[in-house]
Write a protein that holds these residues in place. Structure first.
Motif, short mmCIF file in Angstrom:
data_model
loop_
_atom_site.label_atom_id
_atom_site.label_comp_id
_atom_site.label_asym_id
_atom_site.label_seq_id
_atom_site.Cartn_x
_atom_site.Cartn_y
_atom_site.Cartn_z
N ARG A 76 -1.46 -9.28 5.82
CA ARG A 76 -2.14 -10.41 5.17
C ARG A 76 -2.06 -10.30 3.66
O ARG A 76 -1.84 -11.31 2.96
CB ARG A 76 -3.60 -10.46 5.61
N SER A 77 -2.26 -9.11 3.11
CA SER A 77 -2.42 -8.96 1.66
C SER A 77 -1.33 -8.16 0.97
O SER A 77 -1.22 -8.19 -0.25
CB SER A 77 -3.77 -8.29 1.37
N ASN A 78 -0.57 -7.43 1.75
CA ASN A 78 0.45 -6.50 1.25
C ASN A 78 -0.16 -5.29 0.54
O ASN A 78 0.55 -4.49 -0.06
CB ASN A 78 1.44 -7.20 0.31
N ASP A 79 -1.48 -5.14 0.60
CA ASP A 79 -2.14 -3.96 0.05
C ASP A 79 -2.04 -2.82 1.05
O ASP A 79 -2.25 -3.01 2.25
CB ASP A 79 -3.61 -4.25 -0.25
N VAL A 80 -1.74 -1.63 0.54
CA VAL A 80 -1.54 -0.47 1.40
C VAL A 80 -2.78 0.41 1.35
O VAL A 80 -3.09 1.01 0.31
CB VAL A 80 -0.30 0.35 0.98
N ASN A 81 -3.51 0.48 2.46
CA ASN A 81 -4.65 1.37 2.58
C ASN A 81 -4.13 2.81 2.61
O ASN A 81 -3.33 3.16 3.47
CB ASN A 81 -5.41 1.05 3.87
N PRO A 82 -4.55 3.66 1.67
CA PRO A 82 -4.00 5.02 1.61
C PRO A 82 -4.29 5.85 2.86
O PRO A 82 -3.46 6.69 3.26
CB PRO A 82 -4.65 5.64 0.36
#
Length: 243
Positions: A76-82
């Motif tokens: 959805r966001s292209n943010d990568v949860n570490p």
């Protein structure tokens, strides 16, 4: 009509296909997947594509797991949860390298439409991890519990077999359902490569993310069908193994 519960897959498409071939899936069968389709082995995106196509031919229920939530958020966001990245997310991201934006949007919609639990006509509950509410999964206040909780399984394991369901000592959580099916906590943690049964809870996660197998159980007969161990199917990969 046959109904099967299928445990965590973690990107192991080869293992999933092995299990479905052993089941010999037929029209009229229902397949209830317990979640965690992604993260671990190299074919997470391919597993999702396969399941989307399978659902167009066979009646399927796809429960959402914690790894699926992480993957959904990334799509959805292209943010990568570490935390996700360190627990199989890297392999999942890599598996999407050849997928188009439209294909990724289709996968995102697939994740978004997954229920967090399912209750069938025989009052059997299917949930990825567990729940803590004494009033049942429907009354769970924190939805994250449904895909992260391990206390339900731990409680079932420690329940004295002499305590019957009509006893005041029998946990109220368990009384709401005829049976409860979960994944999330590998049975290999308890030195078992088979689905485990405690009280009225069945754990179908047989460690596919690590060194175990993908398993399917016929809900009526309790017959179990399993893949090979995942490291044997992906000999050049480590999955989520640390050794």
């Amino acid at each position: 009509m046959r109904i099967f519960a299928i445990g965590d897959i973690h990107g192991g498409l080869k293992a999933l296909i092995q299990v479905l071939n052993k089941i010999e899936v037929k029209d009229g069968d229902t397949l209830i997947f317990m979640g965690d389709y992604v993260d671990g082995w190299s074919e997470s995106a391919q597993v999702i594509q396969f399941l989307i196509e399978l659902s167009q031919k066979i009646n399927c229920v796809f429960i959402k797991g914690n790894h699926d939530v992480w993957c959904e958020n990334w799509l959805r966001s292209n943010d990568v949860n570490p935390v996700w990245y360190m627990h199989g997310g890297k392999e999942t991201i890599d598996s999407y390298a050849s997928f188009s934006l439209d294909e990724k949007k289709n996968h995102l919609e697939f994740f978004e439409n997954m229920p967090l639990y399912h209750i069938d006509d025989e009052n059997r509950l299917f949930v990825h991890a567990g729940f803590t509410s004494m009033h049942g999964a429907k009354k769970e206040v924190f939805q994250e519990t449904l895909y992260f909780d391990r206390t339900l399984w731990e409680m079932a394991l420690t329940l004295d077999g002499n305590i019957k369901e009509d006893s005041i000592l029998y946990p109220k959580r368990l009384k709401h359902y005829s049976e409860i099916y979960i994944g999330h906590t590998p049975t290999t943690n308890f030195n078992s490569d088979m689905p485990m049964h405690a009280a009225n809870v069945w754990n179908i996660d047989t460690g596919a993310a690590f060194k175990g197998k993908v398993s399917a159980m016929n809900l009526n007969s309790k017959d179990v069908f399993q893949s090979d161990n995942l490291p044997a199917l992906y000999p050049d990969e480590k999955g989520r193994n640390k050794d």
